[in-house]
Design a protein around this motif. Structure first.
Motif, mmCIF file in Angstrom:
data_model
loop_
_atom_site.group_PDB
_atom_site.id
_atom_site.type_symbol
_atom_site.label_atom_id
_atom_site.label_comp_id
_atom_site.label_asym_id
_atom_site.label_seq_id
_atom_site.Cartn_x
_atom_site.Cartn_y
_atom_site.Cartn_z
ATOM 1 N N SER A 1 0.822 -1.213 0.000
ATOM 2 C CA SER A 1 0.000 0.000 0.000
ATOM 3 C C SER A 1 0.855 1.262 0.000
ATOM 4 C CB SER A 1 -0.931 0.021 1.213
ATOM 5 O OG SER A 1 -2.079 -0.751 0.996
ATOM 6 N N LYS B 1 -2.201 1.676 -3.161
ATOM 7 C CA LYS B 1 -3.404 0.861 -3.347
ATOM 8 C C LYS B 1 -4.289 0.863 -2.111
ATOM 9 C CE LYS B 1 -1.453 -2.450 -6.623
ATOM 10 N NZ LYS B 1 -1.504 -3.841 -7.079
ATOM 11 N N VAL C 1 -7.684 -3.752 -2.558
ATOM 12 C CA VAL C 1 -6.839 -4.177 -3.676
ATOM 13 C C VAL C 1 -5.623 -4.937 -3.171
ATOM 14 C CG1 VAL C 1 -5.528 -3.417 -5.698
ATOM 15 C CG2 VAL C 1 -7.644 -2.242 -5.066
ATOM 16 N N ASP D 1 -6.541 -8.380 -1.948
ATOM 17 C CA ASP D 1 -6.758 -9.290 -3.070
ATOM 18 C C ASP D 1 -5.427 -9.689 -3.703
ATOM 19 O OD1 ASP D 1 -8.854 -10.465 -5.035
ATOM 20 O OD2 ASP D 1 -7.462 -9.404 -6.346
ATOM 21 N N ASP D 2 -4.510 -8.749 -3.824
ATOM 22 C CA ASP D 2 -3.196 -9.050 -4.392
ATOM 23 C C ASP D 2 -2.480 -10.128 -3.589
ATOM 24 O OD1 ASP D 2 -3.649 -7.130 -6.287
ATOM 25 O OD2 ASP D 2 -2.017 -5.796 -5.660
ATOM 26 N N ASN E 1 2.419 -2.012 -11.476
ATOM 27 C CA ASN E 1 1.005 -1.963 -11.083
ATOM 28 C C ASN E 1 0.596 -3.095 -10.153
ATOM 29 O OD1 ASN E 1 1.327 -3.733 -13.288
ATOM 30 N ND2 ASN E 1 -0.774 -3.430 -13.979
ATOM 31 N N TYR E 2 1.232 -4.271 -10.279
ATOM 32 C CA TYR E 2 0.978 -5.390 -9.364
ATOM 33 C C TYR E 2 2.322 -6.006 -9.002
ATOM 34 C CZ TYR E 2 -3.968 -5.114 -10.645
ATOM 35 O OH TYR E 2 -5.266 -4.685 -10.838
ATOM 36 N N ASN F 1 -16.556 -1.755 -11.510
ATOM 37 C CA ASN F 1 -15.581 -2.564 -10.778
ATOM 38 C C ASN F 1 -14.334 -2.843 -11.610
ATOM 39 O OD1 ASN F 1 -17.297 -2.743 -8.540
ATOM 40 N ND2 ASN F 1 -18.337 -4.535 -9.370
ATOM 41 N N TRP G 1 -10.817 -0.681 -11.023
ATOM 42 C CA TRP G 1 -10.019 -1.467 -10.069
ATOM 43 C C TRP G 1 -8.561 -1.038 -10.192
ATOM 44 C CZ3 TRP G 1 -11.086 -4.511 -6.066
ATOM 45 C CH2 TRP G 1 -10.097 -5.380 -5.578
ATOM 46 N N ASN G 2 -7.913 -0.865 -9.047
ATOM 47 C CA ASN G 2 -6.522 -0.404 -9.017
ATOM 48 C C ASN G 2 -6.373 0.919 -9.767
ATOM 49 O OD1 ASN G 2 -3.833 -0.638 -8.158
ATOM 50 N ND2 ASN G 2 -3.209 -1.668 -10.041
ATOM 51 N N ASP H 1 -4.489 -1.231 -14.856
ATOM 52 C CA ASP H 1 -4.589 -2.673 -15.081
ATOM 53 C C ASP H 1 -4.687 -2.907 -16.581
ATOM 54 O OD1 ASP H 1 -5.891 -5.334 -15.464
ATOM 55 O OD2 ASP H 1 -5.957 -5.329 -13.275
ATOM 56 N N GLU I 1 -11.703 3.255 -2.593
ATOM 57 C CA GLU I 1 -11.637 2.323 -3.724
ATOM 58 C C GLU I 1 -10.647 2.747 -4.797
ATOM 59 O OE1 GLU I 1 -15.901 0.798 -4.699
ATOM 60 O OE2 GLU I 1 -16.094 2.812 -3.823
#
Length: 500
Positions: free
Chosen positions: A111, A116, A120, A123-124, A173-174, A294, A298-299, A303, A343
């Motif tokens: 985070s 994030k 998020v 979930d990651d 991003n992830y 959604n 998201w993110n 994404d 969010e």
């Protein structure tokens, strides 16, 4: 609800941010099972995009650092590649358990490094754990062509082997999840890894290295931080690296593929996307609007599979747009520590923030209408309003190029054939979705769409059992599923002459 009823977006901020400093991993590259200093003196600031504060510094790696990591990976792979699937499975399961036991510290660090929201990062981390657990089982289930006599007097056996050392380049991003998508199948197949995380978001990957140190064989997982032009370039050109895998931009993928071609090494690329969302007149419009809310935001839209380009039938476009704007108006923007309701977080960096802002300005200058949002948000941090552009004409630049932010465009079409043609016009081919209650359309339209994943009446739903990857400008190779294990291994045919 009308546009005049919509409250303006504001950035929610915590009264006092959580201090991630206690979770920051040691400074250095992770090579051969321990952290080592870089060979150069240069460092890279790691910035919290929600506050613009520097939270850590990491070494700006050199070619010499990559060479040292490859040497360690080569030495480790010899014994690792000789292990049984059961032994590799146990190591992958151990990694999953370590992540689960330390998920709170990983979430806090992720985070802070990416901005994030809590949902998020949770979930990651959950998906990261699941990826390692899936691959722990999958590596014990590989099958090949049955051995047999396919030529008279000769018995054939198909062997599945590791490719050797794999170079990995992951995106910002992830950071943790994309590392898992690569590292888990690479290790499961018996390879060793040298990984370069994004210089903007290296902390969770380094934290993972810190956590698994001494818990997995030394040298099978190595991390070298630094810039793509130096560390990524050396990974792509290194003669001892058998395969290089990248998740990132099209430009980065092109550079890696071009460099890798000089040593004829295999390349695995998961690149950009501009996912069309095709909404037919019989669709459940409320569900489609909620789905775009959604999957488009998201993110913060950062994404490659984001539901960012809606193609809706002209007969229902006005109603769909009204529903979508209503949905988007409820999104809460803020810093991670501002509460569970946040969010939408910030853009990852000042340069990316400026790119998204420029795209919004260009769209407005072209006369496009922002039905909601369309502006930057003031104060510290790289925040952009959730934005929907309506009545976007065919071929508009903002609907053709990847924005990679909280921006959705809405276009219209008049026939099924036009919808398919327009959806396929993008140079990308990663993902798309179709929204309809018509069973024939739900079967036929996905077949006509040139994308690696096509959802029907949903978007951005993933599972470890099924593959993820694209066509065209979105690259080649597959993440997740048994197909990833195929990509990170090689087959060898052994034929024994017993007829002489």
């Amino acid at each position: 609800m009308t546009l005049t009823d919509i409250e303006p977006f504001t950035v929610q901020r915590p009264a006092a941010g959580q201090d991630p400093s206690a979770e920051v991993p040691p400074a250095g590259h992770f090579i051969g099972g321990s952290f080592v200093p870089g060979s150069g003196a240069d460092t890279i600031d790691v910035v919290d995009p929600a506050t613009e504060n520097v939270i850590a510094q990491v070494p700006a790696g050199t070619a010499a650092d990559v060479d040292a990591a490859v040497e360690a990976a080569l030495a480790a792979q010899k014994s690792w590649g000789a292990t049984t699937p059961k032994e590799r499975s146990e190591v992958l399961a151990r990694i999953a358990n370590i992540i689960e036991a330390n998920r709170e510290s990983l979430e806090l660090l992720e985070s802070a490094n990416t901005g994030k929201p809590r949902a998020v990062v949770e979930d990651d981390v959950s998906s990261t754990i699941d990826t390692f657990r899936f691959m722990a089982g999958a590596c014990r289930t590989l099958t090949s062509l049955a051995g047999g006599d396919y030529a008279t007097g000769h018995t054939s056996v198909i062997l599945r082997e590791a490719v050797g050392v794999v170079g990995v380049i992951t995106p910002w991003n992830y950071p943790l999840l994309m590392a898992a998508w690569k590292v888990a199948p690479i290790l499961a197949a018996g390879n060793s890894v040298v990984l370069k995380p994004s210089e903007q978001t290296p902390l969770s990957t380094l934290k993972l290295a810190e956590l698994v140190a001494g818990q997995i064989p030394d040298g099978i997982f190595n991390v070298v931080t630094g810039h793509g032009r130096t560390v990524g370039q050396r990974l792509a050109e290194h003669p001892a690296i058998a395969l290089v895998a990248l998740t990132g931009s099209v430009v980065s993928g092109q550079a890696v593929a071009e460099t890798a071609a000089r040593t004829v090494k295999r390349v695995h690329l998961e690149l950009g996307g501009k996912a069309p969302v095709v909404v037919f007149p019989d669709a459940d419009l409320a569900a489609a609007a909620a789905g775009v809310r959604n999957a488009g935001f998201w993110n913060a839209g950062q994404d490659c599979g984001a539901a960012c380009r809606v193609l809706v039938h002209e007969s229902v476009a006005e109603e769909f747009t009204r529903l979508l704007v209503q949905e988007v108006s409820t999104l809460a923007v803020g810093a991670p520590g501002a509460g569970d309701g946040v969010e939408i977080g910030p853009m990852i960096s000042r340069p990316h923030f400026e790119r998204v802002r420029a795209a919004l300005a260009e769209a407005k200058a072209a006369g496009l209408h922002a039905a909601i949002g369309g502006n930057v948000l003031q104060g510290p941090g790289y925040f952009i309003e959730p934005t929907v552009f309506s009545n976007v004409p065919a071929g508009a630049d903002i609907a053709s190029h990847e924005i990679f932010g909280p921006v959705v465009t809405v276009e219209t079409f008049g026939s099924t054939e036009e919808a398919i043609t327009r959806a396929n016009e993008t140079p990308y081919g990663l993902s798309a979705s179709v929204w309809t209650r018509d069973s024939a359309l739900s079967l036929n339209v996905p077949k006509a769409l040139d994308f690696g994943t096509v959802w029907v009446n949903s978007h951005l739903v993933l599972a470890c059992e099924v593959p993820w990857g694209g066509f065209k400008g979105s690259g080649y190779g597959r993440d997740l599923s048994l197909y990833a294990l195929d990509d990170f291994s090689r087959t060898k045919h052994v034929m024994i002459n017993h007829g002489a």
